[in-house]
Design an enzyme around this catalytic site. Sequence first.
Site, PDB file in Angstrom:
ATOM      1  CB  SER A 122      -5.749   2.066  -1.868  1.00 32.42           C
ATOM      2  OG  SER A 122      -5.647   0.813  -2.485  1.00 32.42           O
ATOM      3  CG  ASP A 131     -21.201  11.951 -16.290  1.00 34.42           C
ATOM      4  OD1 ASP A 131     -21.076  11.310 -15.228  1.00 34.42           O
ATOM      5  OD2 ASP A 131     -22.313  12.271 -16.757  1.00 34.42           O
ATOM      6  CB  ILE A 132     -18.250   7.162 -14.953  1.00 39.27           C
ATOM      7  CG1 ILE A 132     -16.868   7.798 -14.717  1.00 39.27           C
ATOM      8  CG2 ILE A 132     -18.134   5.676 -15.291  1.00 39.27           C
ATOM      9  CD1 ILE A 132     -15.961   7.827 -15.908  1.00 39.27           C
ATOM     10  N   GLY A 147     -24.268  12.610 -14.851  1.00 35.77           N
ATOM     11  CA  GLY A 147     -24.147  13.473 -13.688  1.00 35.77           C
ATOM     12  C   GLY A 147     -23.569  12.708 -12.513  1.00 35.77           C
ATOM     13  CG  ASP A 156     -22.654   7.709 -10.830  1.00 33.80           C
ATOM     14  OD1 ASP A 156     -21.782   7.081 -10.196  1.00 33.80           O
ATOM     15  OD2 ASP A 156     -22.470   8.115 -11.999  1.00 33.80           O
ATOM     16  CG  ASP A 186      -1.036   5.070  -0.769  1.00 35.54           C
ATOM     17  OD1 ASP A 186      -1.818   4.819  -1.701  1.00 35.54           O
ATOM     18  OD2 ASP A 186      -1.307   4.823   0.421  1.00 35.54           O
ATOM     19  CD  GLU A 215      -2.750   1.319   0.059  1.00 33.97           C
ATOM     20  OE1 GLU A 215      -3.636   0.476  -0.094  1.00 33.97           O
ATOM     21  OE2 GLU A 215      -2.541   2.231  -0.735  1.00 33.97           O
TER      22      GLU A 215
END
Length: 562
Positions: free
Chosen positions: A479, A521-522, A540, A542, A282, A278
């Site tokens: 992550s 936008d997805i 929009g 979600d 990062d 992790e």
Amino acid sequence: MLTPRTLVALTIASAIALVHGRRTTVVPKAKFVPLHPAASTALLQLTLVLPPTNIDGLHAALYDVSDPKSANYGKHLSKSDVEAFVAPKPESVQAVTAWLAQHSIHPEVVSPSGDMLRIDIPVSKANELLAANFTEFKDKDTGAILTRTLSVSIPDDVEQHLQYLFPTTQFITPLHPNHPPFKVVSPAPVNPTSKRQGVDICSIDVVPQCLEDYYHVPAAPGTAPGNSIAVAAYLNEIATEEDLEFFFMVWRPDVTTTPEFDVVSIDGGITSGDGTGEASLDIQYTVGVATGVPTTLYSVGDSSSQGFIDIVNFLLGLDELPLVLTTSYGFNESDFEGSEDFANTFCNAYAQLGARGTSVFFASGDNGVYSFASDSECDRTTFGPSFPSGCPFLTSVGATTGFDSGTEVVADFSGGGFSNIFPQPSYQSTAVQSYLDALGSTNAGLFNRSGRAYPDVSAQGINYVTRINGTFFLSEGTSASTPVWASVVALLNDALLNAGKPPLGFINPLLYSEGAAALNDITSGSNTGCGAQGFPALAGWDPATGFGSPDYDKLLALVMSL
């Protein structure tokens, strides 16, 4: 026959008469099994939280400096200004410290504003002080052992001056390594000795160039004095310069000298060791994307929920805050139900950071509508939100996939939903209502329609090439998407600072009022996680991908126009 639960109940009953005042009693979830009374000589570290003087004033000030329509937009508060809002009243400090002094207990102040005190006392003294019976409980799902009590009593003359003590009656499972917030899915199909392999790699995996190409993120390094990124790490996670240097050699050969990053220990967090998954992810996707922006890994040794507050208190104690904080960890919100005061302390800590100009990003969870941990949430009869993504004073980041096809869709693990603790903030009410109107009766009864909705934004979350302890792997999860958003905002801050403008700080009011047009936008997919149902992505905002993924060029034009 006396069971462990019976013994606990009998001991508590015998203690009730010792303290007269407010008594708090809880019934933990069935997964917490009492083992035996805690050893009387075992040490407990308890944090006492005092009521803030004017928390509503802090919230109002945060929104005032974060709303682009406000005349005070960007005029972030000073350290002393923020502390004045959250500092306890003198009479509260006097009442609590006098009560402790009667028991020969002398607390340590552990927050810059003085609203948090900490004591280290043996179990026997804690039982006497609180008319409690501290007991060791085992979480059947994770194996974690918690020392908790089913009830505490606070004297009448102290009760109004003390919000709560932690950990006492709060049954919140610490982070645990059995279920990391990301997955290493396979060895990465790359030649470690090769140089940058061109945009074709993006049809398979994600490396910094893919983010530069798809999200228009600049490759040029940041140069603004005062810019910075903070990366939170828990669970003995650490990144290494060796892994970062090799990562840069392969995937950022345009950078002649690999930037260094700093490591700061909080609560005894580790500062060296072999690279872990992790932290490596990062660091490589903050330093490797927002190249040139000074980055610090804050290694927090306490992986309980208290550790999340400790890092904020550490940062709030600094004269100069990092301008971005990214965290790829979280909890199940259901663990905080019944401990709303504690949950609000979390949220108010992030409000303090935002008021001072820090953008706070959290991963939304990797189990779709069922938070983080599948072992404890997928059997729920309703959707299970994650924590602290439901806090209205931070930016929650979901995940997409689709670099290979050129069209992003929802990553089915992308955490999203509606909080059962935090009400829906006004800045998102119009966008959320539009979604609910379009959703109709789908998932009716499975979520709290009036709760704070999340995530706010998203980014690619699949197949990030990551160098971990000398080997390339592919990582996935929110992550991965969260440090990307942190890097995008850090580069926007760089441009703003170089232009003599203030950093972005808390970005949600801007996102919900003017930011949608600057995002991708997805509109396809849903976040089912481990279940059969999820929230579908629609035009929009979600609760699968928020407003979508970043377009740096459009975002830069927006923020420079303010």
